[in-house]
Scaffold this active site. Structure first.
Site, mmCIF file in Angstrom:
data_model
loop_
_atom_site.group_PDB
_atom_site.id
_atom_site.type_symbol
_atom_site.label_atom_id
_atom_site.label_comp_id
_atom_site.label_asym_id
_atom_site.label_seq_id
_atom_site.Cartn_x
_atom_site.Cartn_y
_atom_site.Cartn_z
ATOM 1 N N ILE A 157 -31.996 3.177 -56.240
ATOM 2 C CA ILE A 157 -33.125 2.896 -55.352
ATOM 3 C C ILE A 157 -33.902 4.167 -55.082
ATOM 4 O O ILE A 157 -35.140 4.198 -55.145
ATOM 5 C CB ILE A 157 -32.636 2.262 -54.040
ATOM 6 C CG1 ILE A 157 -32.064 0.868 -54.297
ATOM 7 C CG2 ILE A 157 -33.769 2.185 -53.007
ATOM 8 C CD1 ILE A 157 -31.330 0.275 -53.118
ATOM 9 N N ARG A 240 -28.360 0.856 -44.673
ATOM 10 C CA ARG A 240 -27.527 0.033 -43.800
ATOM 11 C C ARG A 240 -27.774 0.409 -42.348
ATOM 12 O O ARG A 240 -27.928 1.586 -42.018
ATOM 13 C CB ARG A 240 -26.033 0.215 -44.137
ATOM 14 C CG ARG A 240 -25.638 -0.448 -45.440
ATOM 15 C CD ARG A 240 -25.725 -1.973 -45.343
ATOM 16 N NE ARG A 240 -25.560 -2.630 -46.637
ATOM 17 C CZ ARG A 240 -26.553 -2.992 -47.416
ATOM 18 N NH1 ARG A 240 -27.806 -2.735 -47.057
ATOM 19 N NH2 ARG A 240 -26.325 -3.606 -48.555
ATOM 20 N N ASP A 264 -35.601 -1.576 -41.721
ATOM 21 C CA ASP A 264 -35.386 -2.886 -42.355
ATOM 22 C C ASP A 264 -33.980 -3.411 -42.089
ATOM 23 O O ASP A 264 -33.716 -4.592 -42.302
ATOM 24 C CB ASP A 264 -35.609 -2.776 -43.868
ATOM 25 C CG ASP A 264 -35.553 -4.122 -44.569
ATOM 26 O OD1 ASP A 264 -36.379 -5.005 -44.236
ATOM 27 O OD2 ASP A 264 -34.676 -4.306 -45.436
ATOM 28 N N GLU A 269 -27.598 -8.017 -36.883
ATOM 29 C CA GLU A 269 -28.647 -8.824 -37.528
ATOM 30 C C GLU A 269 -28.321 -10.304 -37.410
ATOM 31 O O GLU A 269 -27.142 -10.685 -37.552
ATOM 32 C CB GLU A 269 -28.777 -8.427 -39.006
ATOM 33 C CG GLU A 269 -29.240 -7.000 -39.213
ATOM 34 C CD GLU A 269 -29.396 -6.638 -40.684
ATOM 35 O OE1 GLU A 269 -29.172 -7.508 -41.560
ATOM 36 O OE2 GLU A 269 -29.739 -5.482 -40.977
ATOM 37 N N HIS A 288 -34.761 -7.256 -42.676
ATOM 38 C CA HIS A 288 -33.828 -7.040 -43.790
ATOM 39 C C HIS A 288 -34.292 -7.788 -45.049
ATOM 40 O O HIS A 288 -33.524 -8.527 -45.673
ATOM 41 C CB HIS A 288 -32.408 -7.486 -43.412
ATOM 42 C CG HIS A 288 -31.353 -6.872 -44.297
ATOM 43 N ND1 HIS A 288 -30.078 -6.634 -43.878
ATOM 44 C CD2 HIS A 288 -31.397 -6.437 -45.598
ATOM 45 C CE1 HIS A 288 -29.373 -6.097 -44.859
ATOM 46 N NE2 HIS A 288 -30.157 -5.964 -45.913
#
Length: 327
Positions: A157, A240, A264, A269, A288
């Site tokens: 990433i 994370r 994000d 969550e 997310h």
């Protein structure tokens, strides 16, 4: 001599498009499906899964409590790169193979990250709030060209983010657990080890967190680390949520000790409606979904279908996770 193949007996814990279920069946797979939507309670097991040898699930939320009912599971394919719930001691100490979707989401996450960098630099959070209140007012602006982008967790990433950031004339520092020499076509200008994380934080105008969830990364970004950021710098987390000590980040954002953030991922969550992050003006919150694109499920299924064939043939699977490292 007749070639021996293993019949894939798959317990599916997500909603999968019919065309891919048909492709699994065409590969000789037997399917049991109990869809489990993200954020919903875990569904009960609807059929006997004692003969299943494969689980298709979301490792981010599934702790595999079903193992007591499925003693023959050999392989778990996670539809998330993160394995926060999945990698507990029982699974880590078992012979179960874990694979994830590493590489399938790198481009969408990189595109999301660049959008957040540009949005924060051009004052988008302030513009939106001014618009909602019919308020014509100037917004703070930051140049991207010539600024320094630090990427903590420089994996696949991070490389995709760096590639795009270089086209914006940003200076990119990659920070990773196992630094390597730059190749001629490496997108980052500099790659350093995690032992130099403080220096990267201090130099960065935009600090990207792209770390997995491991014991080493848990609340790594605390008050001590956050205090090293420039007052005009921005923090973006697409890794994370438990990498950051949230209450300490909230304090810095309230006190304008850093210019802003784009988050994000979160410790809890979905982010609770009463959470103080919602009230901050210098922040962008996304649910997310940095990983998502219209082609996400196609990328996931391409890997899974290839792995089903490999499983049948007794070959090594794609994207096998090191269960001790957590990625």
């Amino acid at each position: 001599m007749t070639k021996v193949t293993t019949i894939p007996k798959i317990y599916i814990r997500r909603t999968i498009p019919e065309k891919y279920l048909d492709k699994m069946i065409a590969l000789g797979a037997e399917l049991i499906i109990d869809p489990w939507q993200y954020g919903d309670p875990e569904p009960p097991i609807s059929e006997d899964i004692s003969n299943c040898n494969i689980v298709l699930t979301l490792g981010l939320t599934d702790s595999l409590s079903i193992l007591q009912d499925a003693p023959n599971i050999q392989w778990v394919q996670s539809l998330s790169v993160g394995l926060d719930a999945l990698l507990h001691e029982e699974v880590k100490n078992s012979e179960i193979i874990i694979t994830n979707t590493k590489g399938c989401t790198s481009v969408p996450i990189a595109e999301h990250t660049i959008a957040m960098i540009a949005g924060l630099a051009r004052g988008i959070p302030f513009m939106i709030r001014n618009q909602l209140h019919n308020r014509w007012a100037p917004t703070p602006i930051t140049d991207l060209a010539g600024s320094t982008l630090g990427i903590i967790g420089y994996g696949e990433i991070g490389k995709q983010i760096a590639k795009r950031a270089k086209s914006l004339d940003m200076f990119v520092i990659g920070c990773k657990k196992r630094p390597s020499f730059l190749s001629d076509n490496a997108p980052a200008d500099l790659i350093v080890g995690l032992d130099q994380i403080d220096d990267v934080i201090t130099k960065s105008d935009f600090l990207i967190l792209a770390l997995p969830s491991t014991p080493d990364t848990y609340q790594l970004i605390n008050q001590e680390k956050l205090a090293k950021m420039k007052e005009n710098s921005f923090l973006i987390n697409i890794g994370r949520g438990n990498t950051i000590v949230e209450e300490e980040l909230i304090h810095l954002l309230k006190e304008k000790k850093i210019a802003g953030a784009a988050l994000d991922v979160f410790e809890v969550e979905p982010l609770p409606k009463e959470h103080p992050l919602w009230e901050l003006e210098n922040i962008i919150i996304s649910p997310h979904n940095a990983f998502f694109s219209p082609n996400t499920i196609d990328r996931y299924m391409e890997v899974f279908l290839e792995n089903i064939q490999r499983f049948k043939d007794g070959k090594e699977l794609i994207n096998v996770v090191d269960k001790q490292l957590g990625y």
